[in-house]
Design a protein around this motif. Structure first.
Motif, PDB file in Angstrom:
ATOM      1  N   MET A 151      -8.477  -2.647  -3.671  1.00 61.72           N
ATOM      2  CA  MET A 151      -8.743  -2.430  -2.255  1.00 61.72           C
ATOM      3  C   MET A 151      -7.692  -3.155  -1.403  1.00 61.72           C
ATOM      4  SD  MET A 151     -12.270  -2.992  -0.089  1.00 61.72           S
ATOM      5  CE  MET A 151     -12.318  -4.753  -0.275  1.00 61.72           C
ATOM      6  N   GLY A 152      -7.323  -4.381  -1.796  1.00 58.31           N
ATOM      7  CA  GLY A 152      -6.293  -5.117  -1.068  1.00 58.31           C
ATOM      8  C   GLY A 152      -4.932  -4.447  -1.141  1.00 58.31           C
ATOM      9  N   VAL A 153      -4.588  -3.935  -2.322  1.00 61.86           N
ATOM     10  CA  VAL A 153      -3.307  -3.229  -2.478  1.00 61.86           C
ATOM     11  C   VAL A 153      -3.292  -1.975  -1.613  1.00 61.86           C
ATOM     12  CG1 VAL A 153      -1.874  -1.952  -4.122  1.00 61.86           C
ATOM     13  CG2 VAL A 153      -2.809  -4.184  -4.760  1.00 61.86           C
ATOM     14  N   LEU A 154      -4.393  -1.223  -1.635  1.00 61.76           N
ATOM     15  CA  LEU A 154      -4.470  -0.013  -0.799  1.00 61.76           C
ATOM     16  C   LEU A 154      -4.396  -0.355   0.685  1.00 61.76           C
ATOM     17  CD1 LEU A 154      -7.189   2.065  -2.678  1.00 61.76           C
ATOM     18  CD2 LEU A 154      -4.729   2.540  -2.540  1.00 61.76           C
ATOM     19  N   ALA A 155      -5.033  -1.454   1.064  1.00 56.28           N
ATOM     20  CA  ALA A 155      -4.954  -1.892   2.465  1.00 56.28           C
ATOM     21  C   ALA A 155      -3.517  -2.243   2.826  1.00 56.28           C
ATOM     22  CB  ALA A 155      -5.878  -3.078   2.701  1.00 56.28           C
ATOM     23  N   GLY A 156      -2.826  -2.909   1.905  1.00 59.56           N
ATOM     24  CA  GLY A 156      -1.416  -3.225   2.143  1.00 59.56           C
ATOM     25  C   GLY A 156      -0.566  -1.975   2.305  1.00 59.56           C
ATOM     26  N   PHE A 157      -0.801  -0.985   1.449  1.00 66.90           N
ATOM     27  CA  PHE A 157      -0.076   0.281   1.572  1.00 66.90           C
ATOM     28  C   PHE A 157      -0.388   0.966   2.897  1.00 66.90           C
ATOM     29  CE2 PHE A 157       0.283   0.640  -3.259  1.00 66.90           C
ATOM     30  CZ  PHE A 157       1.620   0.266  -3.241  1.00 66.90           C
ATOM     31  N   ALA A 158      -1.648   0.913   3.319  1.00 64.73           N
ATOM     32  CA  ALA A 158      -2.029   1.525   4.588  1.00 64.73           C
ATOM     33  C   ALA A 158      -1.294   0.871   5.755  1.00 64.73           C
ATOM     34  CB  ALA A 158      -3.539   1.436   4.793  1.00 64.73           C
ATOM     35  N   VAL A 159      -1.171  -0.458   5.707  1.00 67.42           N
ATOM     36  CA  VAL A 159      -0.465  -1.170   6.779  1.00 67.42           C
ATOM     37  C   VAL A 159       1.017  -0.808   6.782  1.00 67.42           C
ATOM     38  CG1 VAL A 159       0.284  -3.455   7.549  1.00 67.42           C
ATOM     39  CG2 VAL A 159      -2.098  -3.077   6.898  1.00 67.42           C
ATOM     40  N   VAL A 160       1.626  -0.779   5.591  1.00 66.57           N
ATOM     41  CA  VAL A 160       3.066  -0.532   5.501  1.00 66.57           C
ATOM     42  C   VAL A 160       3.417   0.932   5.749  1.00 66.57           C
ATOM     43  CG1 VAL A 160       5.050  -0.562   3.919  1.00 66.57           C
ATOM     44  CG2 VAL A 160       3.479  -2.500   3.993  1.00 66.57           C
ATOM     45  N   TYR A 161       2.659   1.843   5.143  1.00 61.92           N
ATOM     46  CA  TYR A 161       3.054   3.251   5.159  1.00 61.92           C
ATOM     47  C   TYR A 161       2.319   4.119   6.170  1.00 61.92           C
ATOM     48  CZ  TYR A 161       5.585   2.059   0.955  1.00 61.92           C
ATOM     49  OH  TYR A 161       6.445   1.480   0.077  1.00 61.92           O
ATOM     50  N   LEU A 167      -3.573  -3.736  10.554  1.00 60.71           N
ATOM     51  CA  LEU A 167      -3.661  -5.193  10.410  1.00 60.71           C
ATOM     52  C   LEU A 167      -4.786  -5.773  11.248  1.00 60.71           C
ATOM     53  CD1 LEU A 167       0.028  -6.453  10.377  1.00 60.71           C
ATOM     54  CD2 LEU A 167      -1.676  -6.753   8.596  1.00 60.71           C
ATOM     55  N   PHE A 168      -5.177  -5.061  12.300  1.00 63.40           N
ATOM     56  CA  PHE A 168      -6.231  -5.566  13.170  1.00 63.40           C
ATOM     57  C   PHE A 168      -7.636  -5.275  12.636  1.00 63.40           C
ATOM     58  CE2 PHE A 168      -2.648  -5.094  16.099  1.00 63.40           C
ATOM     59  CZ  PHE A 168      -2.596  -6.392  16.567  1.00 63.40           C
ATOM     60  N   VAL A 169      -7.745  -4.393  11.645  1.00 59.48           N
ATOM     61  CA  VAL A 169      -9.063  -3.992  11.161  1.00 59.48           C
ATOM     62  C   VAL A 169      -9.261  -4.307   9.677  1.00 59.48           C
ATOM     63  CG1 VAL A 169     -10.589  -2.009  10.838  1.00 59.48           C
ATOM     64  CG2 VAL A 169      -9.184  -2.164  12.887  1.00 59.48           C
ATOM     65  N   LEU A 170      -8.291  -3.957   8.849  1.00 61.49           N
ATOM     66  CA  LEU A 170      -8.478  -4.019   7.395  1.00 61.49           C
ATOM     67  C   LEU A 170      -8.740  -5.422   6.842  1.00 61.49           C
ATOM     68  CD1 LEU A 170      -6.029  -1.256   6.127  1.00 61.49           C
ATOM     69  CD2 LEU A 170      -8.506  -1.160   6.404  1.00 61.49           C
ATOM     70  N   PRO A 171      -8.083  -6.484   7.317  1.00 53.68           N
ATOM     71  CA  PRO A 171      -8.420  -7.805   6.769  1.00 53.68           C
ATOM     72  C   PRO A 171      -9.895  -8.169   6.963  1.00 53.68           C
ATOM     73  CG  PRO A 171      -6.339  -7.933   7.919  1.00 53.68           C
ATOM     74  CD  PRO A 171      -6.919  -6.579   8.223  1.00 53.68           C
ATOM     75  N   ALA A 172     -10.425  -7.857   8.136  1.00 55.08           N
ATOM     76  CA  ALA A 172     -11.819  -8.183   8.402  1.00 55.08           C
ATOM     77  C   ALA A 172     -12.760  -7.343   7.537  1.00 55.08           C
ATOM     78  CB  ALA A 172     -12.136  -7.983   9.885  1.00 55.08           C
ATOM     79  N   VAL A 173     -12.442  -6.061   7.370  1.00 59.38           N
ATOM     80  CA  VAL A 173     -13.281  -5.197   6.536  1.00 59.38           C
ATOM     81  C   VAL A 173     -13.231  -5.669   5.084  1.00 59.38           C
ATOM     82  CG1 VAL A 173     -13.537  -2.845   5.645  1.00 59.38           C
ATOM     83  CG2 VAL A 173     -13.082  -3.214   8.085  1.00 59.38           C
ATOM     84  N   CYS A 174     -12.032  -5.920   4.573  1.00 58.14           N
ATOM     85  CA  CYS A 174     -11.896  -6.404   3.190  1.00 58.14           C
ATOM     86  C   CYS A 174     -12.610  -7.743   3.017  1.00 58.14           C
ATOM     87  CB  CYS A 174     -10.423  -6.540   2.813  1.00 58.14           C
ATOM     88  SG  CYS A 174      -9.565  -4.966   2.629  1.00 58.14           S
ATOM     89  N   GLY A 175     -12.527  -8.599   4.012  1.00 55.27           N
ATOM     90  CA  GLY A 175     -13.178  -9.905   3.943  1.00 55.27           C
ATOM     91  C   GLY A 175     -14.687  -9.797   3.764  1.00 55.27           C
TER      92      GLY A 175
END
Length: 192
Positions: A151-161, A167-175
């Motif tokens: 999930m973290g890797v996919l979130a990273g890909f979503a931010v980059v690609y 970045l404003f939503v995914l860290p909190a959701v993953c957390g």
């Protein structure tokens, strides 16, 4: 309220996320602001400065976000001031071990952090105990660990690609998923 177990984990996490969405998003925005210096240094192609900014701001900020979200998930009244207090509280004991752990390897650190940081904020364990217990939990719950790392890797890909706005939503959701996964693992350990 339903008991947290493997069958209710996703439903309860999503329900808590929805019920506390404004607070969770505010925590995520604060975490993103702490990440901004590391992001700028990364864009400027300064890898060592990025690493230092990550250790000094991102890791303690992540710990503060998870402390904030742990309070939400446990039904405790919390404010953004509590997140700031958690940042100050966890910064000194977290920075030095983070400098040492950084050299150990990315995925291992990520797998340990999935449990170590929630153990710090949920049970106020010292860093060595939290790391030991996180290694135990990460190895006992490999599917959960692999799923959260993915999930973290996919979130990273979503931010980059897709868009840096994630970045404003995914860290909190993953957390939210990370803290509740740790709570689930601990509950299952207590039953054994």
């Amino acid at each position: 309220m339903d008991e947290l177990n493997a069958a209710t984990y996703v439903r309860l996490t999503v329900a808590a996320l929805w019920d506390n969405l404004p607070q969770v998003l505010l925590g995520g925005i604060c975490f993103s602001l702490l990440c901004a210096p590391a992001f700028v240094l990364y864009v400027l192609d300064l890898p060592y400065a990025t690493l230092v900014a990550t250790i000094l701001l991102v890791w303690p900020g992540w710990t503060a976000l998870l402390a904030f979200e742990a309070a939400i998930l446990e039904g405790r009244k919390t404010t953004l001031g509590d997140m700031i207090a958690a940042f100050r509280r966890f910064w000194p004991p977290f920075v030095w071990p983070a400098l040492i752990i950084t050299g150990a390897g990315g995925l291992l650190v990520l797998a340990l952090a999935l449990y170590a940081v929630p153990l710090l904020v949920l049970h106020d364990q010292d860093i060595s105990t939290a790391l030991r217990n996180s290694a135990i939990l990460a190895s006992r719950y490999l599917a959960n660990t692999f799923g959260l790392v993915s999930m973290g890797v996919l979130a990273g890909f979503a931010v980059v690609y897709v868009s840096p706005a994630f970045l404003f939503v995914l860290p909190a959701v993953c957390g939210m998923f990370i803290v509740n996964n740790c709570r689930l693992a601990l509950a299952q350990e207590e039953k054994q």
